[in-house]
Motif scaffolding. Structure first.
Motif, PDB file in Angstrom:
ATOM      1  N   GLU A 149     -16.104  13.851 -82.330  1.00 14.48           N
ATOM      2  CA  GLU A 149     -17.365  13.217 -82.685  1.00 14.48           C
ATOM      3  C   GLU A 149     -18.511  14.001 -82.048  1.00 14.48           C
ATOM      4  O   GLU A 149     -18.417  14.408 -80.891  1.00 14.48           O
ATOM      5  CB  GLU A 149     -17.422  11.780 -82.171  1.00 14.48           C
ATOM      6  N   ASP A 150     -19.591  14.179 -82.794  1.00 19.89           N
ATOM      7  CA  ASP A 150     -20.797  14.845 -82.292  1.00 19.89           C
ATOM      8  C   ASP A 150     -21.838  13.783 -81.960  1.00 19.89           C
ATOM      9  O   ASP A 150     -22.270  13.040 -82.852  1.00 19.89           O
ATOM     10  CB  ASP A 150     -21.358  15.809 -83.336  1.00 19.89           C
ATOM     11  N   TRP A 151     -22.228  13.721 -80.697  1.00 16.55           N
ATOM     12  CA  TRP A 151     -23.187  12.743 -80.198  1.00 16.55           C
ATOM     13  C   TRP A 151     -24.433  13.456 -79.692  1.00 16.55           C
ATOM     14  O   TRP A 151     -24.363  14.596 -79.252  1.00 16.55           O
ATOM     15  CB  TRP A 151     -22.581  11.950 -79.042  1.00 16.55           C
ATOM     16  N   ARG A 152     -25.555  12.741 -79.706  1.00 18.47           N
ATOM     17  CA  ARG A 152     -26.797  13.265 -79.140  1.00 18.47           C
ATOM     18  C   ARG A 152     -27.590  12.107 -78.553  1.00 18.47           C
ATOM     19  O   ARG A 152     -27.399  10.949 -78.931  1.00 18.47           O
ATOM     20  CB  ARG A 152     -27.624  13.989 -80.191  1.00 18.47           C
ATOM     21  N   LEU A 153     -28.470  12.455 -77.641  1.00 12.48           N
ATOM     22  CA  LEU A 153     -29.366  11.475 -77.046  1.00 12.48           C
ATOM     23  C   LEU A 153     -30.662  11.479 -77.844  1.00 12.48           C
ATOM     24  O   LEU A 153     -31.240  12.540 -78.093  1.00 12.48           O
ATOM     25  CB  LEU A 153     -29.646  11.845 -75.585  1.00 12.48           C
ATOM     26  N   ASP A 154     -31.108  10.305 -78.274  1.00 14.66           N
ATOM     27  CA  ASP A 154     -32.355  10.184 -79.029  1.00 14.66           C
ATOM     28  C   ASP A 154     -33.074   8.925 -78.567  1.00 14.66           C
ATOM     29  O   ASP A 154     -32.566   7.815 -78.758  1.00 14.66           O
ATOM     30  CB  ASP A 154     -32.066  10.124 -80.526  1.00 14.66           C
ATOM     31  N   ASP A 155     -34.220   9.114 -77.944  1.00 14.13           N
ATOM     32  CA  ASP A 155     -35.052   7.998 -77.497  1.00 14.13           C
ATOM     33  C   ASP A 155     -34.257   7.016 -76.631  1.00 14.13           C
ATOM     34  O   ASP A 155     -34.351   5.801 -76.808  1.00 14.13           O
ATOM     35  CB  ASP A 155     -35.682   7.296 -78.704  1.00 14.13           C
ATOM     36  N   GLY A 156     -33.445   7.556 -75.723  1.00 13.09           N
ATOM     37  CA  GLY A 156     -32.689   6.731 -74.782  1.00 13.09           C
ATOM     38  C   GLY A 156     -31.412   6.137 -75.321  1.00 13.09           C
ATOM     39  O   GLY A 156     -30.705   5.421 -74.609  1.00 13.09           O
ATOM     40  N   GLU A 157     -31.078   6.409 -76.588  1.00 13.38           N
ATOM     41  CA  GLU A 157     -29.850   5.889 -77.196  1.00 13.38           C
ATOM     42  C   GLU A 157     -28.881   7.019 -77.500  1.00 13.38           C
ATOM     43  O   GLU A 157     -29.295   8.141 -77.795  1.00 13.38           O
ATOM     44  CB  GLU A 157     -30.143   5.207 -78.534  1.00 13.38           C
ATOM     45  N   MET A 158     -27.596   6.713 -77.465  1.00  8.36           N
ATOM     46  CA  MET A 158     -26.573   7.645 -77.909  1.00  8.36           C
ATOM     47  C   MET A 158     -26.459   7.497 -79.428  1.00  8.36           C
ATOM     48  O   MET A 158     -26.356   6.380 -79.934  1.00  8.36           O
ATOM     49  CB  MET A 158     -25.225   7.329 -77.259  1.00  8.36           C
ATOM     50  N   VAL A 159     -26.507   8.621 -80.156  1.00 10.71           N
ATOM     51  CA  VAL A 159     -26.430   8.598 -81.620  1.00 10.71           C
ATOM     52  C   VAL A 159     -25.251   9.459 -82.056  1.00 10.71           C
ATOM     53  O   VAL A 159     -25.164  10.633 -81.690  1.00 10.71           O
ATOM     54  CB  VAL A 159     -27.741   9.122 -82.263  1.00 10.71           C
ATOM     55  N   LEU A 160     -24.346   8.853 -82.819  1.00  7.13           N
ATOM     56  CA  LEU A 160     -23.215   9.574 -83.398  1.00  7.13           C
ATOM     57  C   LEU A 160     -23.658  10.108 -84.750  1.00  7.13           C
ATOM     58  O   LEU A 160     -24.086   9.344 -85.619  1.00  7.13           O
ATOM     59  CB  LEU A 160     -22.018   8.633 -83.568  1.00  7.13           C
ATOM     60  N   ASP A 161     -23.569  11.444 -84.922  1.00 11.84           N
ATOM     61  CA  ASP A 161     -24.017  12.075 -86.165  1.00 11.84           C
ATOM     62  C   ASP A 161     -22.879  12.416 -87.116  1.00 11.84           C
ATOM     63  O   ASP A 161     -22.991  12.212 -88.313  1.00 11.84           O
ATOM     64  CB  ASP A 161     -24.788  13.366 -85.875  1.00 11.84           C
ATOM     65  N   GLU A 162     -21.803  13.008 -86.593  1.00  8.36           N
ATOM     66  CA  GLU A 162     -20.713  13.463 -87.463  1.00  8.36           C
ATOM     67  C   GLU A 162     -19.392  13.295 -86.734  1.00  8.36           C
ATOM     68  O   GLU A 162     -19.338  13.366 -85.507  1.00  8.36           O
ATOM     69  CB  GLU A 162     -20.881  14.944 -87.832  1.00  8.36           C
ATOM     70  N   ALA A 163     -18.340  13.066 -87.504  1.00 10.26           N
ATOM     71  CA  ALA A 163     -16.988  13.000 -86.962  1.00 10.26           C
ATOM     72  C   ALA A 163     -16.090  13.902 -87.797  1.00 10.26           C
ATOM     73  O   ALA A 163     -16.376  14.183 -88.959  1.00 10.26           O
ATOM     74  CB  ALA A 163     -16.471  11.566 -86.978  1.00 10.26           C
ATOM     75  N   ARG A 164     -15.021  14.359 -87.155  1.00 13.99           N
ATOM     76  CA  ARG A 164     -14.030  15.210 -87.820  1.00 13.99           C
ATOM     77  C   ARG A 164     -12.642  14.745 -87.409  1.00 13.99           C
ATOM     78  O   ARG A 164     -12.427  14.382 -86.257  1.00 13.99           O
ATOM     79  CB  ARG A 164     -14.216  16.676 -87.425  1.00 13.99           C
ATOM     80  N   VAL A 165     -11.727  14.779 -88.363  1.00 18.21           N
ATOM     81  CA  VAL A 165     -10.350  14.420 -88.058  1.00 18.21           C
ATOM     82  C   VAL A 165      -9.429  15.319 -88.879  1.00 18.21           C
ATOM     83  O   VAL A 165      -9.689  15.609 -90.044  1.00 18.21           O
ATOM     84  CB  VAL A 165     -10.078  12.910 -88.306  1.00 18.21           C
TER      85      VAL A 165
END
Length: 152
Positions: free
Chosen positions: A59-75
């Motif tokens: 999973e690709d996560w990033r910090l945005d405005d104090g929140e963790m945001v999941l953008d993409e997943a791969r399996v």
């Protein structure tokens, strides 16, 4: 920029080599009894092996405005509870799909009963236990925004 990196004797499907950033807050790893660790940059890839199907998930996560945001997943494959999401694309044998999910804190569980997590940030890929040295055998880990320092 996505590229393949060898990690912990396995191959990350498409680990993100996120460039370091200088955010006012950053992403921190916290667990009771060990020092909090700040990740380089404001993005990371979390990877693990499914406990039953033994298939890698990322999973690709990033910090945005104090929140963790999941953008993409791969399996790599499908199975018990691992069906690709609607709209998933099969690229070189790996299912990629967009997921937009916001979390204040991303909770993780570390235990000897399953394979551990790997975490890649700013091109550094390590086992979660290497990011948090001294982590107990069973622990709850929180990934989230670092607390802002008080202004003096």
């Amino acid at each position: 920029m996505l590229r393949t990196l060898p990690v912990l004797g396995a191959l990350l499907l498409a680990a993100c080599a996120h460039p370091p950033a200088a955010p006012t807050t950053g992403i921190c790893l916290r667990s009771e009894g060990v020092p909090t660790q700040r990740l380089p940059g404001a993005q990371f890839t979390l990877a693990w092996t499914h406990s039953i199907e033994k298939i890698r998930w990322e999973e690709d996560w990033r910090l945005d405005d104090g929140e963790m945001v999941l953008d993409e997943a791969r399996v790599l494959g499908s199975g018990a509870g691992m069906e690709p999401a609607p709209g998933a694309r099969l690229i070189d044998g790996v299912w990629h799909y967009q997921v937009i999910r916001h979390e204040a804190i991303l909770p993780l569980t570390h235990s000897p009963f399953t394979a551990g997590y790997a975490l890649c940030a700013a091109g550094h890929c390590k086992a979660l236990t290497d990011w948090l040295p001294g982590l107990p055998e069973i622990a709850r880990i929180e990934v989230g925004a670092c607390a802002a320092r008080a202004q003096k």
